[in-house]
Design an enzyme around this catalytic site. Structure first.
Site, PDB file in Angstrom:
ATOM      1  N   ASN A  33       0.818  -1.221   0.000  1.00  0.00           N
ATOM      2  CA  ASN A  33       0.000   0.000   0.000  1.00  0.00           C
ATOM      3  C   ASN A  33       0.852   1.272   0.000  1.00  0.00           C
ATOM      4  OD1 ASN A  33      -2.412   1.369   0.009  1.00  0.00           O
ATOM      5  ND2 ASN A  33      -2.953   0.880   2.146  1.00  0.00           N
ATOM      6  N   HIS A  63     -14.638  -4.712  11.047  1.00  0.00           N
ATOM      7  CA  HIS A  63     -14.243  -3.401  11.578  1.00  0.00           C
ATOM      8  C   HIS A  63     -15.458  -2.536  11.845  1.00  0.00           C
ATOM      9  CE1 HIS A  63      -9.908  -3.008   9.835  1.00  0.00           C
ATOM     10  NE2 HIS A  63     -10.101  -4.174  10.401  1.00  0.00           N
ATOM     11  N   ARG A  82     -13.750  -5.565  15.643  1.00  0.00           N
ATOM     12  CA  ARG A  82     -12.774  -4.564  16.076  1.00  0.00           C
ATOM     13  C   ARG A  82     -13.508  -3.241  16.235  1.00  0.00           C
ATOM     14  NH1 ARG A  82      -7.863  -1.961  12.454  1.00  0.00           N
ATOM     15  NH2 ARG A  82      -9.441  -0.390  12.082  1.00  0.00           N
ATOM     16  N   TYR A 139      -6.878   7.332  13.220  1.00  0.00           N
ATOM     17  CA  TYR A 139      -6.830   6.076  12.477  1.00  0.00           C
ATOM     18  C   TYR A 139      -8.127   5.277  12.663  1.00  0.00           C
ATOM     19  CZ  TYR A 139      -6.237   1.283  11.417  1.00  0.00           C
ATOM     20  OH  TYR A 139      -6.475   0.037  10.902  1.00  0.00           O
ATOM     21  N   ASP A 195      -7.283  -1.819  17.729  1.00  0.00           N
ATOM     22  CA  ASP A 195      -5.985  -1.578  17.085  1.00  0.00           C
ATOM     23  C   ASP A 195      -5.409  -0.254  17.584  1.00  0.00           C
ATOM     24  OD1 ASP A 195      -3.810  -1.421  15.405  1.00  0.00           O
ATOM     25  OD2 ASP A 195      -4.943  -1.731  13.542  1.00  0.00           O
ATOM     26  N   HIS A 252      -2.531   0.765  16.581  1.00  0.00           N
ATOM     27  CA  HIS A 252      -1.829   1.240  15.386  1.00  0.00           C
ATOM     28  C   HIS A 252      -0.486   1.909  15.710  1.00  0.00           C
ATOM     29  CE1 HIS A 252      -1.805   2.236  11.026  1.00  0.00           C
ATOM     30  NE2 HIS A 252      -2.636   1.227  10.974  1.00  0.00           N
ATOM     31  N   GLU A 294      -4.084  -4.681  19.483  1.00  0.00           N
ATOM     32  CA  GLU A 294      -3.186  -4.835  18.327  1.00  0.00           C
ATOM     33  C   GLU A 294      -2.147  -3.721  18.245  1.00  0.00           C
ATOM     34  OE1 GLU A 294      -5.447  -5.129  14.713  1.00  0.00           O
ATOM     35  OE2 GLU A 294      -3.804  -4.365  13.481  1.00  0.00           O
ATOM     36  N   GLU A 320       1.577  -6.751  11.359  1.00  0.00           N
ATOM     37  CA  GLU A 320       1.104  -6.504   9.994  1.00  0.00           C
ATOM     38  C   GLU A 320       2.171  -5.823   9.139  1.00  0.00           C
ATOM     39  OE1 GLU A 320      -2.431  -4.199  11.036  1.00  0.00           O
ATOM     40  OE2 GLU A 320      -1.519  -2.447  10.113  1.00  0.00           O
ATOM     41  N   ARG A 348       0.561 -11.294  13.227  1.00  0.00           N
ATOM     42  CA  ARG A 348      -0.250 -10.765  12.121  1.00  0.00           C
ATOM     43  C   ARG A 348       0.492 -10.685  10.791  1.00  0.00           C
ATOM     44  NH1 ARG A 348      -4.654  -8.502  12.290  1.00  0.00           N
ATOM     45  NH2 ARG A 348      -4.206  -6.504  11.290  1.00  0.00           N
ATOM     46  N   HIS A 393      -3.382 -10.159   9.045  1.00  0.00           N
ATOM     47  CA  HIS A 393      -3.857  -8.886   8.497  1.00  0.00           C
ATOM     48  C   HIS A 393      -4.760  -9.171   7.296  1.00  0.00           C
ATOM     49  CE1 HIS A 393      -2.401  -4.725   6.791  1.00  0.00           C
ATOM     50  NE2 HIS A 393      -3.511  -4.604   7.478  1.00  0.00           N
ATOM     51  N   ASP A 424      -6.198  -3.429   1.421  1.00  0.00           N
ATOM     52  CA  ASP A 424      -5.007  -3.336   0.556  1.00  0.00           C
ATOM     53  C   ASP A 424      -4.368  -4.703   0.314  1.00  0.00           C
ATOM     54  OD1 ASP A 424      -4.678  -2.149   3.377  1.00  0.00           O
ATOM     55  OD2 ASP A 424      -2.623  -2.767   2.994  1.00  0.00           O
ATOM     56  N   GLU A 445      -8.537 -11.296   9.970  1.00  0.00           N
ATOM     57  CA  GLU A 445      -9.171  -9.978   9.774  1.00  0.00           C
ATOM     58  C   GLU A 445      -9.909  -9.950   8.436  1.00  0.00           C
ATOM     59  OE1 GLU A 445      -6.384  -6.716   9.343  1.00  0.00           O
ATOM     60  OE2 GLU A 445      -7.829  -5.275  10.107  1.00  0.00           O
ATOM     61  N   TRP A 481       2.118   6.790  12.469  1.00  0.00           N
ATOM     62  CA  TRP A 481       0.721   6.762  12.029  1.00  0.00           C
ATOM     63  C   TRP A 481       0.110   5.426  12.353  1.00  0.00           C
ATOM     64  CZ3 TRP A 481      -1.551   3.673   8.120  1.00  0.00           C
ATOM     65  CH2 TRP A 481      -2.947   3.898   7.986  1.00  0.00           C
TER      66      TRP A 481
HETATM   67  O1  EZ4 Z   1      -3.514   0.552   8.434  1.00  0.00           O
HETATM   68  O2  EZ4 Z   1      -3.699  -1.951   5.904  1.00  0.00           O
HETATM   69  O3  EZ4 Z   1      -5.385  -3.688  11.114  1.00  0.00           O
HETATM   70  N1  EZ4 Z   1      -5.426  -3.115  10.074  1.00  0.00           N
HETATM   71  C1  EZ4 Z   1      -4.695  -2.031   9.786  1.00  0.00           C
HETATM   72  C2  EZ4 Z   1      -4.821  -1.476   8.397  1.00  0.00           C
HETATM   73  C3  EZ4 Z   1      -3.550  -0.757   7.931  1.00  0.00           C
HETATM   74  C4  EZ4 Z   1      -3.526  -0.682   6.423  1.00  0.00           C
HETATM   75  C5  EZ4 Z   1      -2.216  -0.065   5.931  1.00  0.00           C
HETATM   76  O4  EZ4 Z   1      -2.063  -0.279   4.576  1.00  0.00           O
HETATM   77  O5  EZ4 Z   1      -3.966  -1.558  10.631  1.00  0.00           O
HETATM   78  O6  EZ4 Z   1      -5.929  -0.627   8.312  1.00  0.00           O
HETATM   79 CO    CO Z   2      -3.664  -2.924  12.250  1.00  0.00          CO
END
Ligand code: EZ4
Ligand code: CO
Length: 402
Positions: free
Chosen positions: A37, A122, A147, A159, A210, A212, A236, A262, A283, A312, A316, A339, A402
């Protein structure tokens, strides 16, 4: 059997996908996903310019030797671009093997170990109420695991939250968008979100979250501890994982299960995490982890330490990866959860597939190989569009994860 031709397809049915098609002298072909991605064309070039000339004429059944040839033979090891390209070859060859032997891929990986694959969806919303409404919609759609992400009071965007109600897709055209971040505001809010979620839906639903990669280990320890009464399935990516020892700090403070990986592309990214039992779910995916060949070894290694898989499965990762994952999830013993972010209708049309969803579970189907195809004519109608993932800044402007 010999590989006679291989080509790279780049398409954008709503979002970009890079797909490899490997053809043989027996008329059987295989597909592999090579999508990374926001950096898609680098993998397309790695395949086209550097790998494809080396694989013509080889026996597609030699998945182990070809994997070693591409991994060791490049001299330069690991990294997401390299490993996604190697994965595309590896998965395409496993697809060919299944088709040549006239059996679904799961039969080559150990056969069926379970009836179906538990997936999580999600749910998201700009605030707690709308996130919980989305959880209810997922329950109505049959999900047994969800999630939950919500907007954070005081932060304009974060996010996991769709701009307009509905699907969340982080990559955007134009230059990278910017989000604002405050761990203080986030840590204040998330326990209240899960208190409400448990109060509303009871103990029967699996809840996931998550982080993130946004917290320090000690912040993640605090969050995990505060979430303990709500019995999450997992927390996560609590912290960036380059420093694997950081997870010891989290583990020392909480019994909330941890998933990570991931963004990993090698078992060495998770070696300490696994052998020290600092995580519960791995993941790292088939596409970014170098293919089925190394993931099978990673899963077996993880099984020795009570670590299960939790692949994951964001949008993407193309339907080719989803199919490969579902066969893998069906076959291995230490599967945990998968997921699922459903693809757009256009994407599903470009990649007709045998896998299906019913009552919160997915099934890979019984077609030989992966059971997924690529409609090249339709794919050609969707031209590549450069897109980027967002970046993240603290409230004072400092660039953060991020
Ligand atoms: O941010 O796949 O758990 N899922 C994630 C995703 C990632 C994207 C990044 O390309 O964290 O949403
Ligand atoms: Co994630």
């Amino acid at each position: 059997m010999k590989i006679t031709n291989a080509k790279v397809n780049v398409t954008c049915p709503g979002r970009n996908f890079v797909t490899l098609k490997v053809e043989t002298d027996e008329g059987i072909y295989g597909l592999g996903d090579a999508t990374l991605n926001g950096r898609e064309l680098s993998v397309a070039s790695y395949l086209q310019d550097h790998i494809l000339p080396c694989i013509i004429g080889r026996d597609p059944f030699q998945t182990e030797d070809i994997w070693q040839y591409l991994y060791r033979g490049a001299y330069w090891r690991r990294g997401p671009v390299t490993m996604s390209a190697i994965a595309a070859i590896d998965v395409a060859l496993w697809d060919i093997k299944g088709k040549a032997l006239n059996t679904p891929l799961y039969n080559l990986l150990g056969g069926k170990s379970r009836e179906g694959v538990l997936v999580y969806g999600h749910a998201n919303g700009k605030d707690t109420d709308s996130a919980l409404e989305d959880v209810a919609r997922h329950i109505d759609a049959g999900y047994k695991a969800v999630r939950v992400q919500s907007g954070i009071p005081g932060l304009a965007s974060t996010y996991g939250i769709a701009k307009n109600a509905g699907r969340y897709e982080p990559a955007e055209r134009g230059l990278p968008s910017e989000h604002a971040w405050s761990s203080e505001l986030y840590l204040r809010h998330v326990p209240t979100l899960f208190a409400r979620a448990r109060e509303t839906f009871g103990e029967g639903l699996h809840l996931l979250h998550d982080c993130h990669h946004r917290l320090t280990p000690i912040e993640a320890g605090r969050l995990g501890k505060e979430l303990e009464p709500f019995h999450l399935f997992w927390m996560e990516d609590p912290t960036p994982a380059e420093l694997q020892d950081g997870f010891k700090i989290i583990r020392d403070h909480t019994t909330t299960p941890i998933s990570v990986g991931e963004v990993f592309n090698s078992i060495w990214d998770a070696h300490d995490l696994i052998r020290n039992q600092w995580i519960d779910y791995l993941r790292m995916t088939i596409v970014h982890g170098g293919g089925i060949t190394p993931l099978r070894k990673a899963a077996d290694f993880a099984s020795l330490y009570h670590v299960r898989t939790g692949f994951h499965g964001a949008t993407d990762l193309s339907p080719v990866t989803m199919a490969a994952a579902l066969h893998f999830d069906t076959a291995i013993h230490n599967f945990g959860i998968q997921e699922l972010m459903p693809h757009t209708e256009e994407t599903d049309q470009v990649f007709p597939h045998q896998y299906s969803f019913k009552d919160g579970m997915m099934y890979p189907g019984d077609a030989p190989g992966l059971g997924v195809a690529l409609d090249e004519k339709l794919a050609a109608k969707f031209e590549y569009q450069r897109a980027y993932l967002p970046i993240n800044r603290k409230l004072d402007g400092t660039l953060t994860d991020w």
